[in-house]
Design a protein around this motif. Structure first.
Motif, short mmCIF file in Angstrom:
data_model
loop_
_atom_site.label_atom_id
_atom_site.label_comp_id
_atom_site.label_asym_id
_atom_site.label_seq_id
_atom_site.Cartn_x
_atom_site.Cartn_y
_atom_site.Cartn_z
N ALA A 11 0.79 -1.36 -0.23
CA ALA A 11 0.41 -0.22 0.23
C ALA A 11 0.56 1.25 0.09
N VAL A 12 0.61 2.54 -0.01
CA VAL A 12 0.58 3.70 0.35
C VAL A 12 1.44 3.93 1.55
N PRO A 13 2.10 4.54 1.67
CA PRO A 13 2.74 4.34 3.12
C PRO A 13 1.47 4.80 3.75
N GLY A 14 0.90 4.37 4.81
CA GLY A 14 -0.07 5.03 5.88
C GLY A 14 -1.76 3.94 5.06
N GLY A 16 -1.97 1.06 4.61
CA GLY A 16 -1.99 -0.39 4.58
C GLY A 16 -3.28 -1.32 5.56
N ALA A 17 -3.76 -0.02 6.52
CA ALA A 17 -5.13 -1.32 6.98
C ALA A 17 -6.34 -0.84 6.02
N GLU A 18 -5.89 0.24 5.00
CA GLU A 18 -7.12 0.39 3.42
C GLU A 18 -7.24 -0.74 3.10
N LEU A 19 -5.68 -0.92 2.74
CA LEU A 19 -5.33 -2.50 1.70
C LEU A 19 -6.10 -3.47 2.30
N GLU A 68 -4.45 4.34 -6.81
CA GLU A 68 -3.51 5.14 -5.55
C GLU A 68 -3.46 4.55 -4.44
N LEU A 69 -4.11 3.30 -4.65
CA LEU A 69 -3.81 2.30 -3.43
C LEU A 69 -2.52 1.63 -3.14
N VAL A 70 -2.40 1.14 -4.01
CA VAL A 70 -1.43 0.74 -4.68
C VAL A 70 0.51 1.61 -4.94
#
Length: 85
Positions: A11-14, A16-19, A68-70
Protein backbone atom coordinates in the motif's frame (compact mmCIF):
# COMPACT_ATOMS: atom_id res chain seq x y z
CA UNK A 1 -3.07 -31.85 -6.42
CA UNK A 2 -3.15 -28.80 -4.17
CA UNK A 3 -2.14 -25.47 -5.65
CA UNK A 4 -1.48 -22.34 -3.58
CA UNK A 5 -1.96 -18.97 -5.23
CA UNK A 6 -0.21 -16.06 -3.53
CA UNK A 7 -1.18 -12.42 -4.05
CA UNK A 8 0.95 -9.67 -2.47
CA UNK A 9 0.56 -5.90 -2.62
CA UNK A 10 2.19 -2.91 -0.96
CA UNK A 11 0.00 0.00 0.00
CA UNK A 12 0.85 3.64 -0.27
CA UNK A 13 2.48 4.57 3.08
CA UNK A 14 -0.13 4.91 5.81
CA UNK A 15 -2.85 3.08 3.83
CA UNK A 16 -2.01 -0.47 4.90
CA UNK A 17 -5.21 -0.86 6.92
CA UNK A 18 -7.25 0.24 3.92
CA UNK A 19 -5.49 -2.25 1.64
CA UNK A 20 -5.98 -5.01 4.21
CA UNK A 21 -9.70 -4.23 4.40
CA UNK A 22 -9.92 -4.10 0.61
CA UNK A 23 -8.27 -7.53 0.25
CA UNK A 24 -10.38 -9.15 2.98
CA UNK A 25 -13.66 -8.00 1.43
CA UNK A 26 -12.93 -9.10 -2.17
CA UNK A 27 -14.96 -12.15 -3.07
CA UNK A 28 -13.76 -14.73 -5.55
CA UNK A 29 -16.11 -16.29 -8.15
CA UNK A 30 -15.75 -19.61 -6.32
CA UNK A 31 -14.53 -20.69 -2.91
CA UNK A 32 -10.99 -22.04 -2.44
CA UNK A 33 -10.23 -24.91 -0.06
CA UNK A 34 -8.67 -22.30 2.23
CA UNK A 35 -7.94 -18.59 2.18
CA UNK A 36 -5.63 -16.77 4.57
CA UNK A 37 -4.68 -13.09 4.76
CA UNK A 38 -1.48 -11.66 6.26
CA UNK A 39 0.00 -8.22 6.85
CA UNK A 40 3.61 -7.14 7.22
CA UNK A 41 5.67 -4.00 7.82
CA UNK A 42 5.78 -1.40 5.06
CA UNK A 43 1.99 -1.68 4.60
CA UNK A 44 2.19 -5.02 2.76
CA UNK A 45 -0.72 -7.46 2.44
CA UNK A 46 -0.47 -11.10 1.40
CA UNK A 47 -3.39 -13.38 0.50
CA UNK A 48 -2.87 -17.11 -0.05
CA UNK A 49 -5.61 -19.30 -1.46
CA UNK A 50 -5.44 -23.10 -1.69
CA UNK A 51 -7.17 -25.02 -4.49
CA UNK A 52 -7.77 -28.65 -5.41
CA UNK A 53 -6.62 -28.22 -9.00
CA UNK A 54 -3.90 -28.85 -11.53
CA UNK A 55 -1.00 -26.39 -11.51
CA UNK A 56 -2.00 -24.79 -14.82
CA UNK A 57 -5.72 -24.62 -14.00
CA UNK A 58 -7.59 -21.37 -14.55
CA UNK A 59 -8.04 -20.24 -10.93
CA UNK A 60 -9.65 -17.06 -9.61
CA UNK A 61 -7.32 -14.44 -8.18
CA UNK A 62 -7.82 -11.13 -6.47
CA UNK A 63 -7.70 -8.22 -8.92
CA UNK A 64 -5.34 -5.27 -8.89
CA UNK A 65 -6.45 -2.65 -6.35
CA UNK A 66 -6.96 0.95 -7.38
CA UNK A 67 -3.62 2.42 -8.44
CA UNK A 68 -3.90 5.17 -5.84
CA UNK A 69 -3.98 2.55 -3.06
CA UNK A 70 -0.79 0.65 -3.97
CA UNK A 71 2.80 1.64 -4.69
CA UNK A 72 3.40 -0.94 -7.43
CA UNK A 73 1.72 -3.72 -9.38
CA UNK A 74 0.56 -6.75 -7.39
CA UNK A 75 3.00 -9.67 -7.19
CA UNK A 76 1.51 -13.11 -7.87
CA UNK A 77 3.00 -16.57 -7.47
CA UNK A 78 1.65 -20.08 -7.83
CA UNK A 79 3.01 -23.17 -6.05
CA UNK A 80 2.07 -26.84 -5.99
CA UNK A 81 2.11 -28.72 -2.72
CA UNK A 82 4.73 -31.41 -2.26
CA UNK A 83 3.25 -32.56 1.05
CA UNK A 84 3.34 -31.60 4.68
CA UNK A 85 5.99 -32.34 7.28
Amino acid sequence: MTVAVMWEARAVPGRGAELLSWARTRELPREPLRRETFRAPQDRVLVITWWDAEYAADLPELPEPDGELVTRAVHRWRFESVGTD
